[in-house]
Structure formats: structure tokens, C-alpha cells
Design a protein around this motif. Structure first.
Motif, PDB file in Angstrom:
ATOM      1  N   THR A 418     -24.388  17.950  39.799  1.00 14.95           N
ATOM      2  CA  THR A 418     -24.577  19.045  38.852  1.00 14.95           C
ATOM      3  C   THR A 418     -23.378  19.114  37.917  1.00 14.95           C
ATOM      4  OG1 THR A 418     -25.867  20.306  40.462  1.00 14.95           O
ATOM      5  CG2 THR A 418     -24.942  21.537  38.606  1.00 14.95           C
ATOM      6  N   VAL A 419     -23.651  19.379  36.643  1.00 19.66           N
ATOM      7  CA  VAL A 419     -22.583  19.522  35.647  1.00 19.66           C
ATOM      8  C   VAL A 419     -22.131  20.973  35.616  1.00 19.66           C
ATOM      9  CG1 VAL A 419     -21.939  19.195  33.241  1.00 19.66           C
ATOM     10  CG2 VAL A 419     -23.655  17.710  34.277  1.00 19.66           C
ATOM     11  N   MET A 420     -20.853  21.199  35.855  1.00 19.81           N
ATOM     12  CA  MET A 420     -20.285  22.544  35.860  1.00 19.81           C
ATOM     13  C   MET A 420     -19.251  22.661  34.751  1.00 19.81           C
ATOM     14  SD  MET A 420     -21.794  24.049  38.360  1.00 19.81           S
ATOM     15  CE  MET A 420     -20.763  25.498  38.276  1.00 19.81           C
ATOM     16  N   PRO A 421     -19.523  23.452  33.700  1.00 18.57           N
ATOM     17  CA  PRO A 421     -18.521  23.641  32.631  1.00 18.57           C
ATOM     18  C   PRO A 421     -17.504  24.705  33.013  1.00 18.57           C
ATOM     19  CG  PRO A 421     -20.561  24.780  32.077  1.00 18.57           C
ATOM     20  CD  PRO A 421     -20.800  24.118  33.401  1.00 18.57           C
ATOM     21  N   VAL A 422     -16.635  24.385  34.000  1.00 22.61           N
ATOM     22  CA  VAL A 422     -15.645  25.333  34.512  1.00 22.61           C
ATOM     23  C   VAL A 422     -14.273  24.937  33.982  1.00 22.61           C
ATOM     24  CG1 VAL A 422     -14.612  26.339  36.578  1.00 22.61           C
ATOM     25  CG2 VAL A 422     -17.021  25.681  36.597  1.00 22.61           C
ATOM     26  N   MET A 423     -13.819  25.603  32.926  1.00 25.78           N
ATOM     27  CA  MET A 423     -12.561  25.281  32.263  1.00 25.78           C
ATOM     28  C   MET A 423     -12.623  23.884  31.623  1.00 25.78           C
ATOM     29  SD  MET A 423     -11.036  28.088  32.658  1.00 25.78           S
ATOM     30  CE  MET A 423      -9.372  27.784  32.088  1.00 25.78           C
ATOM     31  N   TYR A 424     -12.966  22.897  32.398  1.00 26.96           N
ATOM     32  CA  TYR A 424     -13.325  21.591  31.879  1.00 26.96           C
ATOM     33  C   TYR A 424     -14.524  21.135  32.702  1.00 26.96           C
ATOM     34  CZ  TYR A 424      -9.924  20.859  35.626  1.00 26.96           C
ATOM     35  OH  TYR A 424      -9.212  20.949  36.796  1.00 26.96           O
ATOM     36  N   THR A 425     -15.140  20.030  32.323  1.00 25.21           N
ATOM     37  CA  THR A 425     -16.362  19.614  32.995  1.00 25.21           C
ATOM     38  C   THR A 425     -16.074  19.083  34.391  1.00 25.21           C
ATOM     39  OG1 THR A 425     -17.298  18.998  30.859  1.00 25.21           O
ATOM     40  CG2 THR A 425     -18.412  18.163  32.812  1.00 25.21           C
ATOM     41  N   VAL A 426     -16.835  19.575  35.371  1.00 23.00           N
ATOM     42  CA  VAL A 426     -16.800  19.040  36.724  1.00 23.00           C
ATOM     43  C   VAL A 426     -18.214  18.583  37.072  1.00 23.00           C
ATOM     44  CG1 VAL A 426     -16.353  19.513  39.162  1.00 23.00           C
ATOM     45  CG2 VAL A 426     -14.924  20.592  37.408  1.00 23.00           C
ATOM     46  N   VAL A 427     -18.352  17.318  37.416  1.00 22.99           N
ATOM     47  CA  VAL A 427     -19.631  16.755  37.843  1.00 22.99           C
ATOM     48  C   VAL A 427     -19.545  16.546  39.344  1.00 22.99           C
ATOM     49  CG1 VAL A 427     -21.247  14.837  37.608  1.00 22.99           C
ATOM     50  CG2 VAL A 427     -19.949  15.614  35.611  1.00 22.99           C
ATOM     51  N   SER A 428     -20.305  17.324  40.091  1.00 28.44           N
ATOM     52  CA  SER A 428     -20.124  17.311  41.543  1.00 28.44           C
ATOM     53  C   SER A 428     -21.452  17.309  42.283  1.00 28.44           C
ATOM     54  CB  SER A 428     -19.301  18.530  41.981  1.00 28.44           C
ATOM     55  OG  SER A 428     -19.165  18.576  43.399  1.00 28.44           O
ATOM     56  N   PRO A 429     -21.514  16.626  43.424  1.00 34.10           N
ATOM     57  CA  PRO A 429     -22.640  16.784  44.337  1.00 34.10           C
ATOM     58  C   PRO A 429     -22.360  17.958  45.276  1.00 34.10           C
ATOM     59  CG  PRO A 429     -21.160  15.124  45.190  1.00 34.10           C
ATOM     60  CD  PRO A 429     -20.550  15.635  43.893  1.00 34.10           C
ATOM     61  N   HIS A 430     -23.285  18.252  46.170  1.00 35.51           N
ATOM     62  CA  HIS A 430     -22.991  19.116  47.310  1.00 35.51           C
ATOM     63  C   HIS A 430     -22.162  18.302  48.311  1.00 35.51           C
ATOM     64  CE1 HIS A 430     -26.317  21.442  45.609  1.00 35.51           C
ATOM     65  NE2 HIS A 430     -25.976  22.448  46.395  1.00 35.51           N
ATOM     66  N   ILE A 431     -21.216  18.944  48.968  1.00 36.14           N
ATOM     67  CA  ILE A 431     -20.370  18.252  49.950  1.00 36.14           C
ATOM     68  C   ILE A 431     -20.474  18.975  51.292  1.00 36.14           C
ATOM     69  CG2 ILE A 431     -18.065  17.429  50.528  1.00 36.14           C
ATOM     70  CD1 ILE A 431     -17.359  17.426  47.609  1.00 36.14           C
ATOM     71  N   LYS A 432     -20.734  18.212  52.340  1.00 37.30           N
ATOM     72  CA  LYS A 432     -20.807  18.761  53.692  1.00 37.30           C
ATOM     73  C   LYS A 432     -19.476  18.559  54.409  1.00 37.30           C
ATOM     74  CE  LYS A 432     -23.349  18.317  58.078  1.00 37.30           C
ATOM     75  NZ  LYS A 432     -24.318  17.487  58.827  1.00 37.30           N
ATOM     76  N   PHE A 433     -18.960  19.633  54.981  1.00 38.66           N
ATOM     77  CA  PHE A 433     -17.725  19.603  55.756  1.00 38.66           C
ATOM     78  C   PHE A 433     -18.040  19.989  57.200  1.00 38.66           C
ATOM     79  CE2 PHE A 433     -16.601  20.770  51.381  1.00 38.66           C
ATOM     80  CZ  PHE A 433     -15.666  19.798  51.066  1.00 38.66           C
ATOM     81  N   GLU A 434     -17.451  19.257  58.144  1.00 38.53           N
ATOM     82  CA  GLU A 434     -17.727  19.496  59.555  1.00 38.53           C
ATOM     83  C   GLU A 434     -16.687  20.431  60.173  1.00 38.53           C
ATOM     84  OE1 GLU A 434     -20.406  18.445  60.927  1.00 38.53           O
ATOM     85  OE2 GLU A 434     -21.062  16.890  59.523  1.00 38.53           O
ATOM     86  N   ASN A 435     -17.146  21.244  61.133  1.00 39.77           N
ATOM     87  CA  ASN A 435     -16.257  22.029  62.005  1.00 39.77           C
ATOM     88  C   ASN A 435     -15.265  22.898  61.241  1.00 39.77           C
ATOM     89  OD1 ASN A 435     -17.441  20.630  64.267  1.00 39.77           O
ATOM     90  ND2 ASN A 435     -16.053  18.922  63.866  1.00 39.77           N
TER      91      ASN A 435
END
Length: 441
Positions: A418-435
Motif C-alpha cells: 500500500t502507498v502511504m503519503p506520510v511525510m514522504y511516500t512509504v510503500v509497505s506490505p502488512h508485516i507479521k511479528f511473532e510473540n
């Protein structure tokens, strides 16, 4: 511009002139009503000159020749009054640029009516799909920017382009339940914002949020949305990539080049030419050619990003990350388009494997994170409880920790970005973190 540069060269040892022209069309929505529309345009010229290692800086809100000439003279007066900077080396020299991307000129002449039509359509769809939901806030913007940068070392680069984006905040009210604000973004380098998909995504989360679930102290897997990632990393992680912080010894990544700082599933780079990037530029704000800079590769830290000044102080070269603050005229180190590499499986598949955990869609308080050490404390809101592979309701809880420890707990990234125009562009997937340890509220 060339005549002005020649004039300025008589007053300085070296000089830079940067002209920025912009046009912004906006429309806001509040409680299912269009609350405001507007059109703003203007020009700003920044003079940066050096005489005997003394910096002279001046800004004028115009590109008219006589006013720019006055600004040049003002910068020369400032240089005479300032103390010399013994670390100063020089302004950048010209380099080889990529082929300029072709901008969409519809953005240049767009009217507020385009945004109003989109927002009215979003409000109508929301009412039709969920009578309990409201487009509580948000809006849209269409921007067009042009720049021309010249300096006395041969840099002469002009660029132009625009983007459009829409932010919708949904709130649902059903019985005694009022959902938290749920935001959805759409951003593109043209006018083809997908209103329908944004509304559908938002209202799906609203439907989850009607079923409120209590949270507790526990250690569970968390999936962070692109929005949550963008805000958390902007506060706790991204500043640590700055070469200035390396020189000033305020980054926890000093001495870590070549070391593992994250899980192998994390690859992160700054790429203004990525297909989802919102930039049209071929140079940074100092005229240095833009390029892709890999920062984390399969969990390994690869290096810092630099502007011209701090690169020369450290004895390296600029990575094309010099960005100008048009309020002060000064250059700082900033990222262009942060891309976190996508994975192979869908978010739906990732959720299906979780027996108990949460989808964190937003974080509050990320701006108070400490980039000097990576520590953060945020409220996960909205967050959605996952049980037996399905989202069953919404919750709120606290997460406190260290972003580098969190990065090592990453186990998977989604194939959607997803493209996020937050201060500058951030192109990120969802990230899974364990524990991940959470504190219930």
C-alpha cells in the motif's frame, strides 16, 4: 535563471538558486458534508551562497527576477555577518540523471470539482453500504510541483509532476458502540483514485469494530498494517538511517553496517523510481541525481543515506537524499520513497494461520518514539482481534518496546503493498511479528 546565477557568482565563491512552483487543489469532508474546497498556488526561490566558507541564505516567495536579485543581495549580506563553517567543502557538482518520467498533465489544471465528486461518491457509497457509518473526516488533494535547480558547479536540472490522494475517516455508531476512527488512503500519480475500494476496505473494518473485545496482558502475534508501519517506523526507525546522525553519534546503527538488525524477511530500500512511488523527480533538492539505496537487505543493514554537506564531512558521496525545508531554506537528510519489499502470500492467508493475535491497523503516539535508541510506546487503535483464523472484533491495547527487537520478530510480509503519503511516500506490505508483548486496556 542563468542571468541571475551569473550575477550571484560575482558575490559568492559558489552559489545555488532553487525555484519551486506549486499548485494545490483541496477539498475536505466532515460528518458526511463537504466542508471546504480551495486552490493555492505560488512560487518560492531559495538562494544559498558561500563566501569564504560563510553561508548566506535567503528565501523569497516569488520567482520574479527583481525580487530574486534582491534575495541574492540579502544572502550576500548574511554571509558577511555569519561565522565561517570550517567543515564546509563545496556545493555538489553535476551528475548523470535518469530519463525524466512523463507526468500526467491533467493534475496541473485539475479543479476542486474533481475531488468534490469523489468525496460525494464516497459519502453516498458509505450510506448505501452501512447506514450506521459516517465519513467523519478526511478529504483529498491534487498537487502539482515544478522545480529548477542551478548552481555554479554546472548543475542545471528542472523537473515537474503531481499526485492526487484521498484520506477517508470512517466512524460507525450502532447501539451503544461508537467505533474508533478508521482511516483509508488512496494515492496515485494520476486522477484515478479508487473510491469504491477505499470505502469497501474502510467499512469492512468498521463492521469488525462494532464487536468490541477486551484486551489483556499477553504475548501474541501481531500483524501491522501499512499505516501502522509507516507511522511507527517514521518515528522510531527511519531517522536512524541519516548520515548526519552517524557523524553526530546519535544513531544506534553506528558500526552496524553489515550486521543483522532485522529478520531475514525484511528488505527495505529508498527507491524514488519504484512503480508505486509518487515522485516525478530525477534529482534531490541539491541537484544530485536520485538513485535506489538499499538500506536493509534480508535483515542486514547495508548503509546510511546522505545529503551533500554531511557526505563531504564524512568523506563519502551524497546518495541523493538532500531535501529542502521551504520554511527555512535549509537542506536536511530525508528519504524519498521508502519501499519495504513484499512477500508471497496474501494478508488473508496470514490471518488464517493465527490462532489468537491481532491486526494492528493504527498506532497512536508513534511521534514520541526515540530514534536515538529505537524505543517506542504506542496505543494500538484500532486493532482487531483474530481468533482461529478470523477477525472477530476490535480492541485497544498498549505496545512498548524497541523497534530493532520488533524487526527481529518479523516472520512474514504480505504480497499486497500500500502507498502511504506520510511525510514522504512509504510503500509497505502488512508485516507479521511473532510473540509481541501487549498490555491490555
Amino acid at each position: 535563471m542563468e542571468n541571475l546565477l551569473r550575477y550571484a557568482e560575482k558575490l559568492f565563491d559558489e552559489v545555488e538558486i532553487a525555484v519551486y512552483r506549486s499548485r494545490e487543489v483541496s477539498a475536505n469532508v466532515e460528518l458526511n458534508e463537504i466542508s471546504m474546497t480551495g486552490v493555492r498556488s505560488g512560487a518560492v526561490t531559495v538562494i544559498r551562497g558561500i563566501k569564504d566558507k560563510r553561508l548566506g541564505l535567503a528565501i523569497v516567495d516569488s520567482d520574479e527576477e527583481n525580487r530574486v536579485k534582491e534575495a541574492i543581495e540579502q544572502a550576500a549580506k548574511m554571509a558577511r555577518l555569519n561565522s565561517p563553517d570550517e567543515k564546509w567543502v563545496s556545493l555538489p557538482k553535476s551528475g548523470k540523471y535518469r530519463e525524466k518520467p512523463k507526468p500526467n498533465y491533467e493534475l496541473k489544471e485539475a479543479s476542486p470539482d474533481v475531488l468534490v465528486e469523489m468525496l460525494v461518491r464516497a459519502i453516498k457509497l458509505t450510506r448505501e453500504m452501512d447506514k450506521h457509518a459516517t465519513v467523519a473526516g478526511g478529504g483529498g488533494e491534487i498537487s502539482w510541483n515544478e522545480s529548477h535547480i542551478m548552481n555554479s558547479h554546472g548543475i542545471d536540472v528542472s523537473q515537474e509532476g503531481g499526485l492526487s490522494y484521498m484520506l477517508l475517516e470512517f466512524v460507525g455508531r450502532k447501539g451503544n458502540v461508537v467505533t474508533p476512527g478508521i482511516t483509508e488512503f488512496e494515492a496515485r500519480k494520476d486522477l484515478n483514485l479508487n473510491v469504491e475500494e477505499a470505502v469497501e476496505r474502510g467499512l469492512k473494518k468498521v463492521s469488525w469494530a462494532y464487536n468490541v473485545k477486551s484486551s489483556k496482558n499477553e504475548e501474541v502475534p501481531l500483524i501491522f498494517s501499512p499505516e501502522a508501519i509507516a507511522f511507527l517506523f517514521y518515528g522510531a526507525l527511519f531517522p536512524a538511517f541519516s548520515g548526519e546522525r552517524l557523524v553526530k553519534e546519535t544513531t544506534p546503527l553506528a558500526g552496524k553496517v553489515g550486521e543483522k538488525i532485522a529478520s531475514e524477511v525484511i528488505t527495505l530500500y529508498d527507491d524514488p523510481f519504484h512503480e508505486l512511488s509518487l515522485l516525478h523527480a530525477v534529482s534531490d533538492d541539491e541537484g544530485v541525481p536520485l538513485r535506489r539505496n538499499t538500506i536493509i537487505e534480508n535483515g542486514t543493514f547495508k548503509g546510511f543515506v546522505w545529503d551533500n554537506y554531511w557526505a563531504k564531512v564524512y568523506g563519502t558521496e551524497s546518495t541523493g537524499n538532500g531535501q529542502r525545508d521551504l520554511r527555512s531554506g535549509s537542506i536536511r537528510i530525508g528519504l524519498n520513497t521508502v519501499v519495504i519489499e513484499k512477500g508471497k502470500r496474501s494478508l488473508e492467508d496470514m490471518i488464517a494461520e493465527i490462532e489468537r493475535g491481532y491486526l494492528v491497523d493504527g498506532v497512536q503516539g508513534a511521534h514520541s518514539s526515540n530514534p536515538d535508541n529505537g524505543n517506542f510506546a504506542v496505543t494500538a487503535n484500532p486493532a482487531f482481534l483474530i481468533e482461529n483464523g478470523e477477525v472477530v472484533g476490535s480492541s485497544v491495547f498498549l505496545i512498548a518496546g524497541n523497534v530493532y527487537e520488533l524487526l527481529k520478530q518479523a516472520s512474514e510480509v504480505s504480497r499486497e503493498q500500500t502507498v502511504m503519503p506520510v511525510m514522504y511516500t512509504v510503500v509497505s506490505p502488512h508485516i507479521k511479528f511473532e510473540n509481541v508483548k501487549i498490555a491490555g486496556k
